[in-house]
Structure formats: C-alpha cells, structure tokens
Design an enzyme around this catalytic site. Sequence first.
Site, short mmCIF file in Angstrom:
data_model
loop_
_atom_site.label_atom_id
_atom_site.label_comp_id
_atom_site.label_asym_id
_atom_site.label_seq_id
_atom_site.Cartn_x
_atom_site.Cartn_y
_atom_site.Cartn_z
N CYS A 250 -5.46 -9.36 3.52
CA CYS A 250 -6.55 -8.50 4.01
C CYS A 250 -7.79 -9.27 4.47
O CYS A 250 -8.13 -9.23 5.65
CB CYS A 250 -6.91 -7.48 2.94
SG CYS A 250 -5.59 -6.29 2.69
N GLU B 278 -4.07 -5.93 -4.68
CA GLU B 278 -2.76 -6.31 -5.19
C GLU B 278 -2.96 -6.88 -6.59
O GLU B 278 -3.95 -7.54 -6.87
CB GLU B 278 -2.10 -7.34 -4.27
CG GLU B 278 -1.66 -6.71 -2.97
CD GLU B 278 -1.13 -7.71 -1.96
OE1 GLU B 278 -0.68 -8.79 -2.37
OE2 GLU B 278 -1.17 -7.39 -0.76
N ARG C 205 0.60 -14.26 1.67
CA ARG C 205 0.01 -14.12 3.00
C ARG C 205 -1.45 -14.59 2.95
O ARG C 205 -2.21 -14.17 2.09
CB ARG C 205 0.08 -12.66 3.47
CG ARG C 205 1.49 -12.21 3.77
CD ARG C 205 1.54 -10.76 4.17
NE ARG C 205 1.29 -9.86 3.06
CZ ARG C 205 1.32 -8.53 3.15
NH1 ARG C 205 1.58 -7.97 4.31
NH2 ARG C 205 1.09 -7.77 2.10
N LYS D 32 -7.57 -11.59 7.68
CA LYS D 32 -7.29 -10.89 8.95
C LYS D 32 -8.37 -9.85 9.27
O LYS D 32 -8.69 -9.64 10.43
CB LYS D 32 -5.90 -10.27 8.91
CG LYS D 32 -5.81 -8.90 8.28
CD LYS D 32 -4.47 -8.22 8.52
CE LYS D 32 -4.28 -7.01 7.63
NZ LYS D 32 -5.15 -5.89 7.91
N GLY E 178 -14.64 -21.55 -5.33
CA GLY E 178 -13.27 -22.06 -5.43
C GLY E 178 -12.73 -22.46 -4.07
O GLY E 178 -13.51 -22.80 -3.17
N LYS F 161 -3.63 -14.75 -5.12
CA LYS F 161 -4.42 -14.45 -6.32
C LYS F 161 -3.45 -14.21 -7.46
O LYS F 161 -2.25 -14.05 -7.21
CB LYS F 161 -5.33 -13.25 -6.08
CG LYS F 161 -4.58 -11.98 -5.73
CD LYS F 161 -5.52 -10.86 -5.46
CE LYS F 161 -5.49 -9.91 -6.59
NZ LYS F 161 -6.27 -8.72 -6.41
N VAL G 72 0.83 -1.21 0.00
CA VAL G 72 0.00 0.00 0.00
C VAL G 72 0.86 1.26 0.00
O VAL G 72 0.64 2.17 -0.79
CB VAL G 72 -0.95 -0.02 1.23
CG1 VAL G 72 -1.63 1.33 1.41
CG2 VAL G 72 -1.98 -1.11 1.06
P1 NAD Z 1 3.25 -4.66 4.21
O1 NAD Z 1 3.45 -5.66 5.28
O2 NAD Z 1 3.47 -5.04 2.79
O3 NAD Z 1 4.14 -3.37 4.49
C1 NAD Z 1 4.20 -2.72 5.72
C2 NAD Z 1 5.50 -1.94 5.77
O4 NAD Z 1 5.50 -1.14 6.96
C3 NAD Z 1 6.75 -2.83 5.85
O5 NAD Z 1 7.65 -2.46 4.84
C4 NAD Z 1 7.32 -2.53 7.24
O6 NAD Z 1 8.74 -2.59 7.30
C5 NAD Z 1 6.82 -1.11 7.48
N1 NAD Z 1 6.80 -0.72 8.88
C6 NAD Z 1 6.38 -1.44 9.96
N2 NAD Z 1 6.50 -0.70 11.07
C7 NAD Z 1 7.00 0.50 10.70
C8 NAD Z 1 7.35 1.69 11.41
N3 NAD Z 1 7.17 1.77 12.71
N4 NAD Z 1 7.84 2.73 10.71
C9 NAD Z 1 8.03 2.66 9.36
N5 NAD Z 1 7.72 1.56 8.64
C10 NAD Z 1 7.21 0.49 9.31
O7 NAD Z 1 1.76 -4.13 4.39
P2 NAD Z 1 0.68 -3.77 3.26
O8 NAD Z 1 0.18 -4.99 2.61
O9 NAD Z 1 1.17 -2.65 2.45
O10 NAD Z 1 -0.51 -3.23 4.20
C11 NAD Z 1 -0.39 -2.04 4.94
C12 NAD Z 1 -1.74 -1.73 5.55
O11 NAD Z 1 -2.70 -1.47 4.51
C13 NAD Z 1 -2.34 -2.87 6.38
O12 NAD Z 1 -3.04 -2.33 7.46
C14 NAD Z 1 -3.29 -3.54 5.41
O13 NAD Z 1 -4.34 -4.21 6.08
C15 NAD Z 1 -3.80 -2.37 4.62
N6 NAD Z 1 -4.23 -2.70 3.27
C16 NAD Z 1 -3.50 -3.57 2.51
C17 NAD Z 1 -3.90 -3.86 1.20
C18 NAD Z 1 -3.13 -4.84 0.36
O14 NAD Z 1 -3.65 -5.22 -0.69
N7 NAD Z 1 -1.94 -5.24 0.74
C19 NAD Z 1 -5.04 -3.23 0.67
C20 NAD Z 1 -5.74 -2.33 1.46
C21 NAD Z 1 -5.32 -2.07 2.76
#
Ligand code: NAD
Length: 433
Positions: free
Chosen positions: A260, A155, A327, A263, A253, A320, A12
């Site tokens: 997401c 994603e 994850r 969790k 499926g 997907k 994100v």
């Molecule tokens: P991710 O695990 O891919 O990335 C999180 C990043 O945050 C990591 O690089 C980590 O090193 C960094 N981080 C952790 N603690 C930190 C800190 N204190 N300071 C600076 N950086 C720090 O996570 P993601 O998949 O991008 O998801 C992020 C959020 O967005 C989550 O809450 C998720 O639920 C939400 N979200 C994700 C998606 C998706 O498709 N992945 C879609 C919508 C919402």
Amino acid sequence: MKRICVIGMGYVGMTTAACFSDLGNRVVGLDIDVEKLEKLSKGLIPIYEPGLEELIKRNRQAGRLTFTDNYDEGVGSADFVFVAVDSPSGPEGEADMTAVRSAAASVAHALESYKIIINKSTVPIGTGDLVTGIVERENPQAEFSVVSNPEFLREGSAIQDFMHPDRVVLGSVDRSAAERVAELYAPLNSNVIITDLRSAEMIKYASNAFLATRISFINEIASVCEKLGADIKEVVRGMGTDRRIGSYFLDAGVGYGGSCFPKDVKALAHMAAVHGCHPQLLRAVMDINQDQRKVVVQRLREVLGPLEGKIIGLLGLSFKPDTDDMRGAASVEIIHLLQHEGARLRAYDPAAAEVAAKLVPKVMLCPDPYSVAMGSDALVIVTEWNEFKQLDKIRIKQLLRQPVLIDGRNIYEPTEMRNLGFEYFGIGRGNTR
Ligand code: NAD
C-alpha cells in the site's frame, strides 16, 4: 441477513468476506483465480493472516460463506457488491486500473436488478465516476449506485482492524445508498463518515501518504541524530508524549514497505503532478524511504569493507511482522543492493519463506535465526518479528564469523549489545563508529 458479494479474494477481499459473513450476512467471495478458490473451498487460505483461516472455516461450515468464479452467480445473488481487486503501480507510478475496469465490466454484465457497487480497492480520485461510466456503457439498462468505501485494515491485524475500525468512510452521490452500506457496518458501532465520492477516495490516499510522511520524517531526523550523537528512540519518547504528535508511525528504520504505502504515495504524487500540482513533499517522502534501504548497505560496507563474497544474514523478509506479504518489502530492495555488490545472502522469516523462494530465489533460506547467523559476516534485522526480540544473543554471537549486527528496526538496546561484544548499529542511535 444481507446478501453480499465480494470481488477479489486477496488480503482485503478475504477479510471483508469473512468478517461480513461472521456478522451474520450471506456472503459470496468471487475471484478469477480458480486455484485460489479451490484452496478456499477446501478451507485453506492462500496467505498468512492471523485468525483468518479459522474465521473462514467457521462461516463456511455455518453456510454463510461460499466462493465462486462466476459473476452471474456471485453478483446475481447479492444486493451489495464490494470490489476489492488489486490496483498496483503502473510504469509511471499511476494506479494500474486494469483489474478495477475489468471487474466493473463483469459486474455490469451480471446486473439484472438494482445493486449497490461498493469500491474497496484503493483507486484514483474519480474512479467512482469511471466505474459508473463503465457500468452504464456495458449495460445501459442497469440500475445501480456506486459507493466508495476505502479500506484501512493492516495486514497482520486485518480481522481486528476490520471489526474495530477507527472509522468507516463512505462516499457517494447517492446518500441513501451510502446509508444502506452504513447499515452493514452498524454491528461494529463505529464512527461512520458519509461524504462525497471524491473526498472518500482522497481520504484513503491522504491517510496513507500522511503515515508514510511520518515514517520518512522520523527517518530523516534519525539520520541527523546519528551524525550528532542523539538517540532517535529517546527523541521519539520525548516527542510522542505530546498529544498533538503521538508516537505512532515514528519508528526509525529501513523504511516503509508493503502493498500500500509505496504504491499509494507514488499514485498520489502522480495524480497531483498530472493535474498541475507540485507534490514536493510526497517526492521527498519517497526519496527518503529509498535512502533508508541504502543505509544498511553503506553501513555494512563501512564495517566489512568490499562486500564481494561476504555472507550476509537477514532476519525477516516480509514487509512487516505477522504477514507473509513481501510486496514492496525493504528486504527485497536490500537483497538486490547487496547482491549487486557481490554479497551472498542467507535469510530466515517465520512466514514468508514460500513467497521468498519465488521472489528472491538466490537467497539461501534457513529454518531459524541461528542457521542464518552460522558463518555469516554480519546479521541484519530487516523485519521486527516478535521472535527476534528474545534471541539467544550469546549463541548468535558465537555463530557469526564476525559479531556485526545491523539492527534495521531498532529492536535491541545498543549498550546491551555492545556489552555482549557485538559491533552493533541501529538506525539513528548516535552510533557512528
Ligand atoms: P491482492 O492482490 O491480495 O488481491 C486481489 C485479488 O483480486 C486477487 O486474488 C486477484 O485474483 C483478484 N482479481 C483481480 N482481478 C479480478 C477480477 N477482474 N475479478 C475478480 N477478481 C479479480 O490485493 P489486496 O492486497 O487485497 O488489495 C486489494 C485492494 O485493497 C488494493 O486496491 C489495495 O490497495 C487495497 N488495500 C489493501 C490493503 C492491504 O493491506 N493489502 C489495505 C487497504 C487497502
């Protein structure tokens, strides 16, 4: 040109940073993972996301996008601070807020002038107030507003989704702060919904839970179809044309996965239960999803007998298509179930091999679908990557030890596959033996 800091360079955060810089803003991407930052500074991105590498490269070259691990540098130079750190499942299913709390405290220490802190992570209802409390405690002089801006990107199509959102949701107790954030999104000409903080946080959970519910609903109907001889694909074709229903998220499926849905449904059910509600629908959604993983294993057992020593080939490991993210992937649970029964596994995924090598080290990773099929007792489609749709099926059949194909994503036509001589099983396609 606005000055933006994005905290958390994950799926994100990287997309947010790349897209806002492409819209002409000056963006600093911040993370505590120095290795990741080193890669990004070399123009390499640590994940597979179509188009992201080019976008980051272009905006780095234009000088609009930089990276740092230093909060003073990142936050100090920005007017808008987006928090996009991870919020994984805790032991009870609750959202683990360690990263969000830590980021909020670090932002607080770096605040020297008024900033708008915008939360993009998916976080429990009330987190806006929690972040406000942390910042006030850590830096009583700080001047700031907190806005919730949940993210809805998927994603695999993250850039497209960010640049063409169905809506942008902004929640705050400070409407003018929300309106200033809305200006950042103005070039997207999107529908902007400004609401209160808690409703904005709930919109994200309710949206994900609803989509997961559609998937579990159709999987339950698929199980009934299978017993009664109806074909779920035909049923969805008939249902989906009803405008009140629509056909999205009605693919039967092996169930939903990813970082997401699993969790977020769990966290919402946890929140509901802790606050005295009875989240029976959410619990059923999760139960059905678990059962879908077992459908594959049960089917293999029915067809092959005891699975001890059998070689099972898996096509697709990512949760997907078009991502390397494993994850919460169905593949991981299916692998564990099959390994528990003594099966030997081989697999191919177009993008997730590197991730899989660490996550499921006992699975033999192959360079293409044909090497997976060679000598396997059965082949299972776990992820519906496009490249699996046009396989040379005759060759696959010749390579398999037994022509057993479990289509966990219903990408093939049962009649065609049976005519080719496969023992073919989809999900909910009226195909009991
Ligand atoms: P991710 O695990 O891919 O990335 C999180 C990043 O945050 C990591 O690089 C980590 O090193 C960094 N981080 C952790 N603690 C930190 C800190 N204190 N300071 C600076 N950086 C720090 O996570 P993601 O998949 O991008 O998801 C992020 C959020 O967005 C989550 O809450 C998720 O639920 C939400 N979200 C994700 C998606 C998706 O498709 N992945 C879609 C919508 C919402």
